[in-house]
Design an enzyme around this catalytic site. Structure first.
Site, PDB file in Angstrom:
ATOM      1  N   ASN A  67       0.745  -1.202  -0.020  1.00  0.00           N
ATOM      2  CA  ASN A  67      -0.041   0.246   0.097  1.00  0.00           C
ATOM      3  C   ASN A  67       0.898   1.196   0.050  1.00  0.00           C
ATOM      4  O   ASN A  67       1.952   0.937   0.045  1.00  0.00           O
ATOM      5  CB  ASN A  67      -0.873  -0.178   1.265  1.00  0.00           C
ATOM      6  CG  ASN A  67      -0.324  -0.106   2.599  1.00  0.00           C
ATOM      7  OD1 ASN A  67       0.549   0.566   2.987  1.00  0.00           O
ATOM      8  ND2 ASN A  67      -0.624  -1.130   3.314  1.00  0.00           N
ATOM      9  N   ASP A  79      -4.524  -6.070   4.987  1.00  0.00           N
ATOM     10  CA  ASP A  79      -5.731  -6.644   5.304  1.00  0.00           C
ATOM     11  C   ASP A  79      -5.960  -8.022   4.570  1.00  0.00           C
ATOM     12  O   ASP A  79      -6.309  -8.923   5.274  1.00  0.00           O
ATOM     13  CB  ASP A  79      -7.220  -6.017   5.002  1.00  0.00           C
ATOM     14  CG  ASP A  79      -7.146  -4.619   5.780  1.00  0.00           C
ATOM     15  OD1 ASP A  79      -6.953  -4.368   7.101  1.00  0.00           O
ATOM     16  OD2 ASP A  79      -7.568  -3.456   5.229  1.00  0.00           O
ATOM     17  N   LYS A  83       9.064 -17.251 -10.655  1.00  0.00           N
ATOM     18  CA  LYS A  83       8.468 -15.975 -11.280  1.00  0.00           C
ATOM     19  C   LYS A  83       7.150 -16.365 -12.200  1.00  0.00           C
ATOM     20  O   LYS A  83       7.389 -17.541 -12.928  1.00  0.00           O
ATOM     21  CB  LYS A  83       9.470 -15.265 -11.963  1.00  0.00           C
ATOM     22  CG  LYS A  83       8.755 -13.753 -12.597  1.00  0.00           C
ATOM     23  CD  LYS A  83       9.889 -13.225 -13.357  1.00  0.00           C
ATOM     24  CE  LYS A  83       9.294 -12.147 -14.102  1.00  0.00           C
ATOM     25  NZ  LYS A  83      10.437 -11.337 -14.927  1.00  0.00           N
ATOM     26  N   PHE A 100      -5.054   2.708  14.557  1.00  0.00           N
ATOM     27  CA  PHE A 100      -5.134   3.793  13.507  1.00  0.00           C
ATOM     28  C   PHE A 100      -6.187   3.187  12.608  1.00  0.00           C
ATOM     29  O   PHE A 100      -5.994   1.972  12.470  1.00  0.00           O
ATOM     30  CB  PHE A 100      -3.721   4.151  12.968  1.00  0.00           C
ATOM     31  CG  PHE A 100      -3.038   5.093  13.409  1.00  0.00           C
ATOM     32  CD1 PHE A 100      -2.738   6.309  12.625  1.00  0.00           C
ATOM     33  CD2 PHE A 100      -2.686   4.936  14.576  1.00  0.00           C
ATOM     34  CE1 PHE A 100      -1.940   7.269  13.146  1.00  0.00           C
ATOM     35  CE2 PHE A 100      -1.690   5.976  15.122  1.00  0.00           C
ATOM     36  CZ  PHE A 100      -1.370   7.174  14.429  1.00  0.00           C
ATOM     37  N   LYS A 114     -14.536   0.972  14.798  1.00  0.00           N
ATOM     38  CA  LYS A 114     -13.107   0.286  14.789  1.00  0.00           C
ATOM     39  C   LYS A 114     -12.804   0.130  16.508  1.00  0.00           C
ATOM     40  O   LYS A 114     -12.238  -1.054  16.884  1.00  0.00           O
ATOM     41  CB  LYS A 114     -12.007   0.736  14.249  1.00  0.00           C
ATOM     42  CG  LYS A 114     -10.907  -0.041  14.331  1.00  0.00           C
ATOM     43  CD  LYS A 114      -9.544   0.531  13.224  1.00  0.00           C
ATOM     44  CE  LYS A 114      -8.293  -0.544  13.105  1.00  0.00           C
ATOM     45  NZ  LYS A 114      -7.705  -0.198  12.225  1.00  0.00           N
ATOM     46  N   LYS A 130     -12.319  -3.582  17.983  1.00  0.00           N
ATOM     47  CA  LYS A 130     -10.835  -4.070  18.374  1.00  0.00           C
ATOM     48  C   LYS A 130     -10.767  -4.216  19.760  1.00  0.00           C
ATOM     49  O   LYS A 130      -9.792  -4.817  20.095  1.00  0.00           O
ATOM     50  CB  LYS A 130     -10.015  -3.071  17.568  1.00  0.00           C
ATOM     51  CG  LYS A 130     -10.014  -3.379  16.155  1.00  0.00           C
ATOM     52  CD  LYS A 130      -9.981  -4.561  15.515  1.00  0.00           C
ATOM     53  CE  LYS A 130     -10.068  -4.468  13.799  1.00  0.00           C
ATOM     54  NZ  LYS A 130      -9.794  -5.429  13.127  1.00  0.00           N
TER      55      LYS A 130
END
Length: 408
Positions: free
Chosen positions: A205, A274, A284, A320, A334, A338
């Site tokens: 990301n 995630d 490969k 976060f 969240k 959590k």
């Protein structure tokens, strides 16, 4: 306020006349010392014209006037502001060298000192420069974080002298960071993770790691013992911070779960994947063998949930929430899901904050329902605000209840 402005020899010295003018417009009396190298970038005459004072360039002062300039100035000045502060000047201040007018005055100065470093990013990130800045900050000298943008050499990066408004705002602020986290152990995660597809390719990301690194640096400066578990980033590690480098979500999970029980607080600033590929090819994947191919993904480890359920559990767990819409409600969801103590939500759809930006704008949601909105600010400032709330929670949990004090 009586401001003694020290100007050292970097290209940003050409901005000095404008800074002097802005300081005077803000009501400050300004006198100036230029190093010899600074005079190669800006004329003493131009500064004298806007400051209404003579400019000191000679360590020995003016014999015809009598007296010693650096001692007289030490009696006059309320604050020493050095902008720009070059690597050379920073090194002199850190080691006590006094071989020119500015460094000699700095040894005599007994008031507040503010530095605005400005130099190429490679110089700014050099271990010696960072070490010297840390020495100075530990002595109580304030350092204004350099801006990010186009540098004189043509590179993009950190190292620009901040705008005069930023420098003047710091000058007029008395928010000096103390050592209020002495004895506190904090684990912080930072950066992205990379989930392998084959030996060549991976999924990741856009996280730069800047927020986590800012938290680690700020916590260390405030006296905490810090472990930084970092995914792959291109940031020099903070001084006096233990860095554990990982690549994948599973590696980050293993490091965090192993280290967390010994910590007072854990701040999960990393952008952990995630999902991760269910099967990783051992060789490969050749495009000639496929017109198209698909990958099956499975959920990556939920480190935050596992962390919150640990026994023994760290005193405070901060998560976060990187969101692209409905920030506050998603952050609240969240927090409930959590089982953590704080959730810091930020909008990563904006280009001026979050990923790849030196700035951020966040909401902090607490278990008691409190919601703190922090407007756009540097990630360093946001880091201190998050640490303030973390420290407050730790203090609450370390304070014995009334019942614990009751005898019989």
């Amino acid at each position: 306020m009586n401001v003694l402005l020290g100007v050292s020899g970097g290209i940003a010295a050409y901005k000095t006349p404008d800074l002097v003018r802005r300081l005077r417009d803000a009501g400050h009396d300004v006198r100036t010392i230029l190093t010899t190298n600074a005079t190669r970038f800006v004329s003493p005459l131009s500064i004298a014209a806007v400051s209404a004072h003579g400019v000191i360039t000679d360590q020995w002062g003016d014999p015809s006037r009598g007296g010693v300039d650096h001692v007289e100035l030490a009696r006059w000045a309320d604050v020493l502001l050095i902008a720009p502060a070059t690597a050379n000047t920073i090194a002199k201040l850190a080691t006590g060298i006094a071989d020119d007018a500015l460094s000699t005055y700095a040894v005599a100065h007994r008031g507040r000192v503010i530095l605005a470093p400005a130099m190429n990013s490679f110089m700014l990130d050099h271990v010696t420069v960072r070490h010297n800045l840390r020495i100075l900050e530990d002595r109580g000298i304030e350092v204004i974080e350099p801006d990010t943008g186009l540098l004189a050499c043509g590179d993009e990066g950190r190292g620009r002298l901040p705008d005069p408004e930023v420098i003047i705002a710091r000058l007029q602020s008395r928010n000096v960071v103390g050592r209020d986290l002495e004895g506190i152990r904090i684990l912080i995660t930072a950066g992205p993770t990379r989930e392998a597809i084959d030996p060549v390719r991976y999924m990741t990301n856009r996280s730069s790691g800047r927020m986590g690194y800012a938290l680690a640096e700020a916590a260390s400066r405030r006296g905490a013992s810090v472990i930084l578990v970092s995914g792959p980033v291109e940031i020099a590690p903070p001084v006096d911070v233990r860095v554990e480098r990982v690549t994948s979500a599973s590696e980050m999970r293993d490091a965090v779960i192993a280290l967390a029980p010994e910590q007072d607080a854990v701040i999960m600033a990393a952008a952990v994947a995630d999902f991760t590929p269910e099967v990783v090819s051992g060789s490969k994947i050749k495009k000639d063998a496929h017109e198209r191919f698909s990958i099956d993904f499975v959920k990556a480890p939920d480190i935050v949930s596992e962390l919150a359920a640990l026994k023994p559990r760290p005193g405070v767990v901060v998560a976060f929430a990187a969101e692209t819409n409905d920030l506050e409600n998603n952050a609240k969801s969240k927090l409930a899901a959590k089982g953590v103590d704080l959730v810091v939500g930020n909008d990563v759809s904006r280009t001026d904050i979050g990923f790849d930006s030196p700035d951020n704008e966040v909401v902090i949601v607490g278990r008691d329902g409190d919601l703190t909105r922090l407007g756009k600010a540097s990630k360093r400032e946001i880091a201190h605000a998050i640490l303030d709330q973390t420290r407050a929670l730790l203090n609450q949990r370390r304070t014995p209840s009334r019942e614990e004090h009751t005898v019989g």
